[in-house]
Design an enzyme around this catalytic site. Structure first.
Site, PDB file in Angstrom:
ATOM      1  N   TYR A   1      20.585   1.928   7.308  1.00  0.00           N
ATOM      2  CA  TYR A   1      19.805   1.755   6.076  1.00  0.00           C
ATOM      3  C   TYR A   1      20.689   1.204   4.949  1.00  0.00           C
ATOM      4  O   TYR A   1      20.344   0.225   4.288  1.00  0.00           O
ATOM      5  CB  TYR A   1      19.179   3.093   5.658  1.00  0.00           C
ATOM      6  CG  TYR A   1      18.282   2.985   4.443  1.00  0.00           C
ATOM      7  CD1 TYR A   1      16.986   2.481   4.545  1.00  0.00           C
ATOM      8  CD2 TYR A   1      18.735   3.380   3.188  1.00  0.00           C
ATOM      9  CE1 TYR A   1      16.170   2.371   3.425  1.00  0.00           C
ATOM     10  CE2 TYR A   1      17.930   3.274   2.065  1.00  0.00           C
ATOM     11  CZ  TYR A   1      16.641   2.763   2.187  1.00  0.00           C
ATOM     12  OH  TYR A   1      15.838   2.663   1.070  1.00  0.00           O
TER      13      TYR A   1
ATOM     14  N   LYS B   1      20.471  -2.521   3.038  1.00  0.00           N
ATOM     15  CA  LYS B   1      20.284  -2.680   1.591  1.00  0.00           C
ATOM     16  C   LYS B   1      21.494  -3.395   0.964  1.00  0.00           C
ATOM     17  O   LYS B   1      21.350  -4.138  -0.003  1.00  0.00           O
ATOM     18  CB  LYS B   1      20.042  -1.323   0.932  1.00  0.00           C
ATOM     19  CG  LYS B   1      18.736  -0.657   1.387  1.00  0.00           C
ATOM     20  CD  LYS B   1      17.527  -1.505   1.039  1.00  0.00           C
ATOM     21  CE  LYS B   1      16.212  -0.779   1.278  1.00  0.00           C
ATOM     22  NZ  LYS B   1      15.030  -1.590   0.910  1.00  0.00           N
TER      23      LYS B   1
ATOM     24  N   ASN C   1       9.262  -5.707  -1.167  1.00  0.00           N
ATOM     25  CA  ASN C   1       9.341  -4.258  -1.335  1.00  0.00           C
ATOM     26  C   ASN C   1       9.268  -3.502  -0.007  1.00  0.00           C
ATOM     27  O   ASN C   1       9.812  -2.399   0.105  1.00  0.00           O
ATOM     28  CB  ASN C   1       8.193  -3.812  -2.263  1.00  0.00           C
ATOM     29  CG  ASN C   1       7.937  -2.332  -2.190  1.00  0.00           C
ATOM     30  OD1 ASN C   1       8.701  -1.537  -2.729  1.00  0.00           O
ATOM     31  ND2 ASN C   1       6.864  -1.939  -1.500  1.00  0.00           N
TER      32      ASN C   1
ATOM     33  N   ASP D   1       3.254  -8.626   8.774  1.00  0.00           N
ATOM     34  CA  ASP D   1       4.479  -8.005   9.286  1.00  0.00           C
ATOM     35  C   ASP D   1       5.660  -8.813   8.754  1.00  0.00           C
ATOM     36  O   ASP D   1       5.842  -9.973   9.134  1.00  0.00           O
ATOM     37  CB  ASP D   1       4.451  -8.019  10.823  1.00  0.00           C
ATOM     38  CG  ASP D   1       5.720  -7.422  11.423  1.00  0.00           C
ATOM     39  OD1 ASP D   1       6.626  -7.019  10.647  1.00  0.00           O
ATOM     40  OD2 ASP D   1       5.805  -7.352  12.665  1.00  0.00           O
TER      41      ASP D   1
ATOM     42  N   THR E   1       0.835  -1.204   0.000  1.00  0.00           N
ATOM     43  CA  THR E   1       0.000   0.000   0.000  1.00  0.00           C
ATOM     44  C   THR E   1       0.871   1.255   0.000  1.00  0.00           C
ATOM     45  O   THR E   1       0.360   2.368   0.007  1.00  0.00           O
ATOM     46  CB  THR E   1      -0.970   0.041   1.212  1.00  0.00           C
ATOM     47  OG1 THR E   1      -0.200   0.246   2.398  1.00  0.00           O
ATOM     48  CG2 THR E   1      -1.761  -1.250   1.339  1.00  0.00           C
TER      49      THR E   1
ATOM     50  N   PRO F   1       5.665  10.289  -1.082  1.00  0.00           N
ATOM     51  CA  PRO F   1       5.445  11.265  -0.016  1.00  0.00           C
ATOM     52  C   PRO F   1       6.615  11.307   0.978  1.00  0.00           C
ATOM     53  O   PRO F   1       7.037  12.370   1.422  1.00  0.00           O
ATOM     54  CB  PRO F   1       4.167  10.775   0.659  1.00  0.00           C
ATOM     55  CG  PRO F   1       3.462  10.001  -0.411  1.00  0.00           C
ATOM     56  CD  PRO F   1       4.516   9.407  -1.280  1.00  0.00           C
TER      57      PRO F   1
ATOM     58  N   GLY G   1       4.080   3.822  -1.540  1.00  0.00           N
ATOM     59  CA  GLY G   1       4.241   4.509  -2.824  1.00  0.00           C
ATOM     60  C   GLY G   1       4.719   3.593  -3.940  1.00  0.00           C
ATOM     61  O   GLY G   1       4.060   3.465  -4.990  1.00  0.00           O
ATOM     62  N   ILE G   2       5.853   2.928  -3.735  1.00  0.00           N
ATOM     63  CA  ILE G   2       6.414   2.093  -4.803  1.00  0.00           C
ATOM     64  C   ILE G   2       5.639   0.776  -4.914  1.00  0.00           C
ATOM     65  O   ILE G   2       5.388   0.276  -6.011  1.00  0.00           O
ATOM     66  CB  ILE G   2       7.918   1.855  -4.549  1.00  0.00           C
ATOM     67  CG1 ILE G   2       8.671   3.196  -4.655  1.00  0.00           C
ATOM     68  CG2 ILE G   2       8.502   0.843  -5.511  1.00  0.00           C
ATOM     69  CD1 ILE G   2      10.152   3.138  -4.286  1.00  0.00           C
TER      70      ILE G   2
HETATM   71  N1  LIG Z   1      11.260   6.162  -2.106  1.00  0.00           N
HETATM   72  C1  LIG Z   1      12.549   6.117  -2.420  1.00  0.00           C
HETATM   73  O1  LIG Z   1      13.156   7.133  -2.799  1.00  0.00           O
HETATM   74  C2  LIG Z   1      13.307   4.815  -2.330  1.00  0.00           C
HETATM   75  C3  LIG Z   1      14.601   4.771  -2.847  1.00  0.00           C
HETATM   76  C4  LIG Z   1      15.317   3.564  -2.790  1.00  0.00           C
HETATM   77  C5  LIG Z   1      14.723   2.428  -2.250  1.00  0.00           C
HETATM   78  N2  LIG Z   1      13.475   2.510  -1.741  1.00  0.00           N
HETATM   79  C6  LIG Z   1      12.886   1.274  -1.175  1.00  0.00           C
HETATM   80  O2  LIG Z   1      11.660   1.016  -1.828  1.00  0.00           O
HETATM   81  C7  LIG Z   1      10.792   0.284  -0.944  1.00  0.00           C
HETATM   82  C8  LIG Z   1       9.432   0.970  -0.882  1.00  0.00           C
HETATM   83  O3  LIG Z   1       9.603   2.283  -0.370  1.00  0.00           O
HETATM   84  P1  LIG Z   1       8.517   3.459  -0.520  1.00  0.00           P
HETATM   85  O4  LIG Z   1       9.259   4.674  -0.887  1.00  0.00           O
HETATM   86  O5  LIG Z   1       7.370   3.016  -1.363  1.00  0.00           O
HETATM   87  O6  LIG Z   1       8.101   3.627   1.008  1.00  0.00           O
HETATM   88  P2  LIG Z   1       6.661   3.665   1.676  1.00  0.00           P
HETATM   89  O7  LIG Z   1       6.871   4.045   3.077  1.00  0.00           O
HETATM   90  O8  LIG Z   1       5.715   4.468   0.840  1.00  0.00           O
HETATM   91  O9  LIG Z   1       6.194   2.133   1.588  1.00  0.00           O
HETATM   92  C9  LIG Z   1       6.741   1.137   2.420  1.00  0.00           C
HETATM   93  C10 LIG Z   1       5.607   0.252   2.879  1.00  0.00           C
HETATM   94  O10 LIG Z   1       6.163  -0.773   3.699  1.00  0.00           O
HETATM   95  C11 LIG Z   1       5.261  -0.987   4.776  1.00  0.00           C
HETATM   96  N3  LIG Z   1       5.958  -1.599   5.909  1.00  0.00           N
HETATM   97  C12 LIG Z   1       6.800  -1.007   6.800  1.00  0.00           C
HETATM   98  N4  LIG Z   1       7.182  -1.898   7.723  1.00  0.00           N
HETATM   99  C13 LIG Z   1       6.600  -3.070   7.408  1.00  0.00           C
HETATM  100  C14 LIG Z   1       6.603  -4.365   7.997  1.00  0.00           C
HETATM  101  N5  LIG Z   1       7.283  -4.632   9.124  1.00  0.00           N
HETATM  102  N6  LIG Z   1       5.858  -5.338   7.405  1.00  0.00           N
HETATM  103  C15 LIG Z   1       5.157  -5.098   6.287  1.00  0.00           C
HETATM  104  N7  LIG Z   1       5.089  -3.880   5.692  1.00  0.00           N
HETATM  105  C16 LIG Z   1       5.811  -2.886   6.255  1.00  0.00           C
HETATM  106  C17 LIG Z   1       4.732   0.397   5.125  1.00  0.00           C
HETATM  107  O11 LIG Z   1       3.517   0.339   5.849  1.00  0.00           O
HETATM  108  C18 LIG Z   1       4.585   1.013   3.738  1.00  0.00           C
HETATM  109  O12 LIG Z   1       3.280   0.836   3.205  1.00  0.00           O
HETATM  110  C19 LIG Z   1      11.546   0.227   0.400  1.00  0.00           C
HETATM  111  O13 LIG Z   1      12.208  -1.012   0.506  1.00  0.00           O
HETATM  112  C20 LIG Z   1      12.553   1.360   0.289  1.00  0.00           C
HETATM  113  O14 LIG Z   1      13.668   1.157   1.115  1.00  0.00           O
HETATM  114  C21 LIG Z   1      12.741   3.663  -1.767  1.00  0.00           C
END
Ligand SMILES: NC(=O)c1ccc[n+]([C@@H]2O[C@H](COP(=O)([O-])OP(=O)(O)OC[C@H]3O[C@@H](n4cnc5c(N)ncnc54)[C@H](O)[C@@H]3O)[C@@H](O)[C@H]2O)c1
Length: 276
Positions: free
Chosen positions: A175, A179, A108, A81, A33, A213, A35-36
Site C-alpha cells: 500500500y 501511494k 480517488n 474498472d 461511490t 466505514p 466514502g471519500i
Molecule cells: N479512508 C482513509 O483513511 C484513507 C486515508 C488515506 C488515503 N485514502 C485513499 O483515499 C481513496 C478513497 O478511499 P476511501 O476511504 O473512500 O475507500 P472506499 O473503499 O470507501 O472507496 C474506494 C472506492 O474505490 C472503488 N474501487 C476499488 N477498486 C476499484 C477499481 N478497480 N476500479 C474502480 N473503482 C474501484 C471501491 O468500489 C470504492 O467505492 C483511496 O485511494 C484510499 O487509498 C483513504
C-alpha cells in the site's frame, strides 16, 4: 443641549450570487461511490461542476447519484474498472459524450488489503492487486485524461495518495509503495505536461486516517471496537479524526482555477501527524 445623533446602519451587504468555484467544469471522480469519493463529488457538484461518478461496484450507484441529484447536481454514473485500459477509454468517452468535455479528473479509487504479519510474508498476488488499482489505475487515468484535456484547453488532475507515501508502517509495503508511486507519478506527469504547454495541472492530496466505514472497521480490529475512534484521534497531534470533507475541500481547491500556480504539488491533509 446634547444633540441626538441617530446613526443609520448601512444595510447588510447583499451577497451577490457568486458562481461556484468550479462552475462550468466537468469532473470525473473514480471510486465515486466510496466514502471519500462521495464527499469529493458532492463538494465539486455543489460548487458548480457536472459530475461523472465512476466505480467498479455498481451497488451504491443509485444512492450516490441520487444524493447528488437531490442537490441539483447534474451527474451520471459509469461502471468502471480503473485497472483496465478499455474501461478507462469508455469512462472518458462517456464523460465527453454526456457533457461535451472533461476538465477535472480525481483519481480517488484505491484499495488496501489486510496487512501481512511481516514483510517476507507479503503475498505477490496482494502486491500486484494493490499496485494494479492504486498505481496502474492512476497512470491509466492520467494518460486518458491528458489525451483529451490537452486538445480542449487544459484541465486539473488530482490524485489521492496517502500519508503512507511518506512513512513506513508495519505491513504497509504494498500500500505504501503504491501511494509513493502515485506521489512520484504525479510529479513526472505534471512536469512533462507543463513543458509541453498543455495547461494541465497535476497534484496529489495525501490524507491521514479519515473516518470512513473501512477505516473504522480496520481500527476496530486493531484497537477494539470501543477504543477505535479515540485511538485514531490519539495518533494525530490535532487529536481529531479526519472527515471525508477534509479531503474534499483540498481537492476542490486543486480542481478550481484558484490553484492555477499549484502544480506537481503534494498537499498533506493529516492534522500534523507526519510532523509529529
Ligand atoms: N479512508 C482513509 O483513511 C484513507 C486515508 C488515506 C488515503 N485514502 C485513499 O483515499 C481513496 C478513497 O478511499 P476511501 O476511504 O473512500 O475507500 P472506499 O473503499 O470507501 O472507496 C474506494 C472506492 O474505490 C472503488 N474501487 C476499488 N477498486 C476499484 C477499481 N478497480 N476500479 C474502480 N473503482 C474501484 C471501491 O468500489 C470504492 O467505492 C483511496 O485511494 C484510499 O487509498 C483513504
Amino acid at each position: 443641549m446634547a444633540t441626538l445623533h441617530t446613526h443609520t446602519i448601512a444595510p447588510a451587504p447583499v451577497r451577490k450570487e457568486r458562481p461556484g468555484r468550479v462552475a462550468g467544469k466537468v469532473a470525473l471522480v473514480t471510486g465515486g461511490t466510496g466514502g471519500i469519493g462521495q464527499a469529493i463529488a458532492l463538494r465539486l457538484g455543489q460548487e458548480g461542476a457536472r459530475v461523472v461518478l465512476t466505480d467498479i461496484n455498481p451497488a451504491l450507484a443509485a444512492a450516490a447519484t441520487a444524493a447528488l441529484q437531490s442537490q441539483g447536481i447534474e451527474t451520471i454514473f459509469v461502471q468502471h474498472d480503473v485497472c483496465d485500459e478499455a474501461s478507462w477509454k469508455a469512462a472518458v468517452a462517456a464523460a465527453c459524450e454526456r457533457f461535451g468535455q472533461l476538465d477535472v479528473l480525481v483519481n480517488n479509487a484505491g484499495i488496501a488489503l489486510p496487512p501481512p504479519e511481516s514483510f517476507e510474508l507479503t503475498r505477490f498476488e496482494d502486491w500486484r492487486k494493490i499496485m494494479s488499482v492504486n498505481l496502474d489505475g492512476v497512470f491509466l487515468g492520467m494518460r486518458e485524461a491528458v489525451a483529451v484535456m490537452k486538445d480542449s484547453g487544459g484541465g486539473s488532475i488530482v490524485n489521492i495518495g496517502s500519508i503512507a507515501a511518506y512513512v513506513g508502517t508495519p505491513g504497509g509495503a504494498a500500500y505504501g509503495s503504491s501511494k509513493g508511486g502515485v506521489r512520484s507519478l504525479t510529479k513526472q506527469a505534471a512536469v512533462m505536461c507543463a513543458r509541453k504547454g498543455y495547461n494541465i495541472r497535476i497534484n496529489a492530496v495525501h490524507p491521514c486516517y479519515i473516518r470512513t466505514p473501512l477505516t473504522e472497521a480496520s481500527a476496530a480490529k486493531r484497537f477494539g471496537a470501543d477504543k477505535a475512534v479515540q485511538a485514531l484521534k490519539d495518533l494525530h497531534p490535532f487529536q481529531c479524526l479526519g472527515e471525508p470533507d477534509d479531503v474534499a475541500y483540498a481537492v476542490l481547491f486543486l480542481a478550481s482555477d484558484e490553484s492555477r500556480l499549484v502544480n506537481a504539488a503534494d498537499i498533506v491533509v493529516d492534522g500534523a501527524l507526519l510532523s509529529s
